[in-house]
Design a protein around this motif. Structure first.
Motif, PDB file in Angstrom:
ATOM      1  N   LEU A  73     -39.812  64.606 -57.700  1.00 41.87           N
ATOM      2  CA  LEU A  73     -39.131  65.875 -57.426  1.00 41.87           C
ATOM      3  C   LEU A  73     -39.609  66.559 -56.133  1.00 41.87           C
ATOM      4  N   PRO A  74     -39.695  65.805 -55.036  1.00 39.37           N
ATOM      5  CA  PRO A  74     -40.070  66.448 -53.767  1.00 39.37           C
ATOM      6  C   PRO A  74     -38.978  67.425 -53.352  1.00 39.37           C
ATOM      7  N   ASN A  75     -39.353  68.591 -52.886  1.00 37.61           N
ATOM      8  CA  ASN A  75     -38.337  69.568 -52.456  1.00 37.61           C
ATOM      9  C   ASN A  75     -39.048  70.703 -51.726  1.00 37.61           C
ATOM     10  N   CYS A 128     -35.169  64.811 -66.038  1.00 37.25           N
ATOM     11  CA  CYS A 128     -35.792  63.812 -65.161  1.00 37.25           C
ATOM     12  C   CYS A 128     -36.629  62.863 -66.027  1.00 37.25           C
ATOM     13  N   PRO A 129     -36.447  61.552 -65.898  1.00 30.05           N
ATOM     14  CA  PRO A 129     -37.072  60.631 -66.849  1.00 30.05           C
ATOM     15  C   PRO A 129     -38.569  60.427 -66.676  1.00 30.05           C
ATOM     16  N   HIS A 130     -39.167  61.012 -65.643  1.00 28.24           N
ATOM     17  CA  HIS A 130     -40.578  60.674 -65.415  1.00 28.24           C
ATOM     18  C   HIS A 130     -41.441  61.807 -64.886  1.00 28.24           C
ATOM     19  N   ALA A 131     -40.888  62.985 -64.589  1.00 31.53           N
ATOM     20  CA  ALA A 131     -41.720  64.058 -64.007  1.00 31.53           C
ATOM     21  C   ALA A 131     -42.337  64.876 -65.139  1.00 31.53           C
TER      22      ALA A 131
HETATM   23  C1  SIN Z   1     -37.281  62.375 -58.613  1.00 30.40           C
HETATM   24  O1  SIN Z   1     -37.404  63.257 -57.763  1.00 30.40           O
HETATM   25  O2  SIN Z   1     -38.268  61.700 -58.959  1.00 30.40           O
HETATM   26  C2  SIN Z   1     -35.951  62.103 -59.242  1.00 30.40           C
HETATM   27  C3  SIN Z   1     -35.403  63.282 -59.916  1.00 30.40           C
HETATM   28  C4  SIN Z   1     -34.635  62.946 -61.166  1.00 30.40           C
HETATM   29  O3  SIN Z   1     -34.407  61.777 -61.484  1.00 30.40           O
HETATM   30  O4  SIN Z   1     -34.240  63.864 -61.892  1.00 30.40           O
END
Ligand code: SIN
Length: 302
Positions: A73-75, A128-131
């Motif tokens: 989730l880079p932003n 999000c499947p991994h954050a």
């Molecule tokens: C990510 O930034 O790792 C992907 C975001 C997401 O899949 O929701």
């Protein structure tokens, strides 16, 4: 005369192809390019409360029938993101702000900001499947999803579309909770939790080990989810997962979707993918005697 315009709640789109979140939706320049290439709407990169660098590389890898990514989730954070939105005035298609947060308060705050910036709708990335802390802890619980949507709806008057996951539990239960919370539509599906192991290094390829699988390989799962959600919910469903051709888009609409999002295919086929899908869909509609999307949306449900 064939008309491929579509409606998602009060949002009017000139065609049913939408840029999915995470692909080219972070800067004003890339969003302008997508709009000029024929997309019907754009979803921004997911934006959170504060700037995030994301995970170290490798964060994305091409695998069988798709892409595995774990960007983290880079932003730039919601305050900094305003600069990009201030520069997209000339975009004449709806821009949907994607947001992620750790609880309903953060989601509501971010949604309000996006509305103040002038965006047309909100996509809630609550799956999000991994954050850790920002994903499936929220998106796999009907109670939390209902609460997040409810709090966001209290704060904004633009349409709100939670993005649902097929990773845990029954997606229809989650969809119903979103509808009860007041969602104006749902987006199905987020990428599937997945892993790729490098057999030479004998360890997972991604820095984060687990990532989200998107692209052609997940399309049958996503179409099934859209079909089940369309059958059970009264609000619009937006399909996403493996849309690369007009045939894919038609399949989703027959399953009940009112629009489709396109992500991985922008990498494979370039920005011409939006116009190509629209042209193919128009030809198919003419051949089949359909004048509008509504004429064939959900026909496979009958
Ligand atoms: C990510 O930034 O790792 C992907 C975001 C997401 O899949 O929701």
């Amino acid at each position: 005369m064939v008309n491929i315009g579509t409606r998602i709640s009060e949002l009017k789109l000139r065609n049913p192809t939408i840029l999915a979140s995470g692909i080219l939706g972070e800067t004003s320049g890339s969003m302008k390019r997508v709009a000029s290439c024929g997309a019907g709407a754009i979803v921004t990169k997911s934006i959170g409360m504060k700037p995030r660098e994301g995970y170290p590389n490798p964060t994305a890898v091409e695998i069988e029938c798709g892409i595995l990514n774990s960007m983290g989730l880079p932003n730039p954070g919601i305050e900094e993101f305003k600069k990009e939105i201030d520069e997209i005035d000339e975009i004449d298609i709806p821009v949907i702000g994607s947001i992620f947060g750790k609880d309903e308060k953060e989601f509501a705050f971010l949604a309000k900001k996006m509305e103040e910036y002038g965006l047309d709708a909100i996509e809630l990335n609550l799956s999000c499947p991994h954050a850790r802390g920002y994903g499936l802890e929220i998106g796999s619980s009907p109670d939390i999803v209902r609460e997040v949507v409810r709090e966001v709806k209290k704060k904004v008057s633009i349409p709100v579309f939670p993005k649902l996951s097929a990773n845990a539990g029954d997606i229809v239960d989650i969809g119903k909770a979103a509808e009860e919370g007041g969602a104006d539509g749902v987006v199905a599906i987020n990428s599937l939790r997945a892993m790729k192991i490098d057999i030479h290094l004998k360890k997972p390829i991604l820095y984060n080990r687990v990532g989200g699988y998107s692209g052609k390989g997940i399309k049958p799962v996503a179409v099934r989810c859209v079909y089940e959600l369309s059958r059970e919910l009264d609000i619009p469903v937006i399909g996403v997962g493996g849309v690369e051709t007009w045939e894919d888009a038609v399949e989703y609409i027959l399953a009940g979707a009112c629009a489709v999002q396109i992500g991985a295919a922008v990498y494979y086929r370039g920005l011409s993918v939006f116009a190509e899908i629209c042209e193919g869909m128009k030809r198919w509609m003419e051949e089949n005697g359909f004048e509008s999307i509504e004429d064939f949306r959900g026909v496979a449900l009958k």
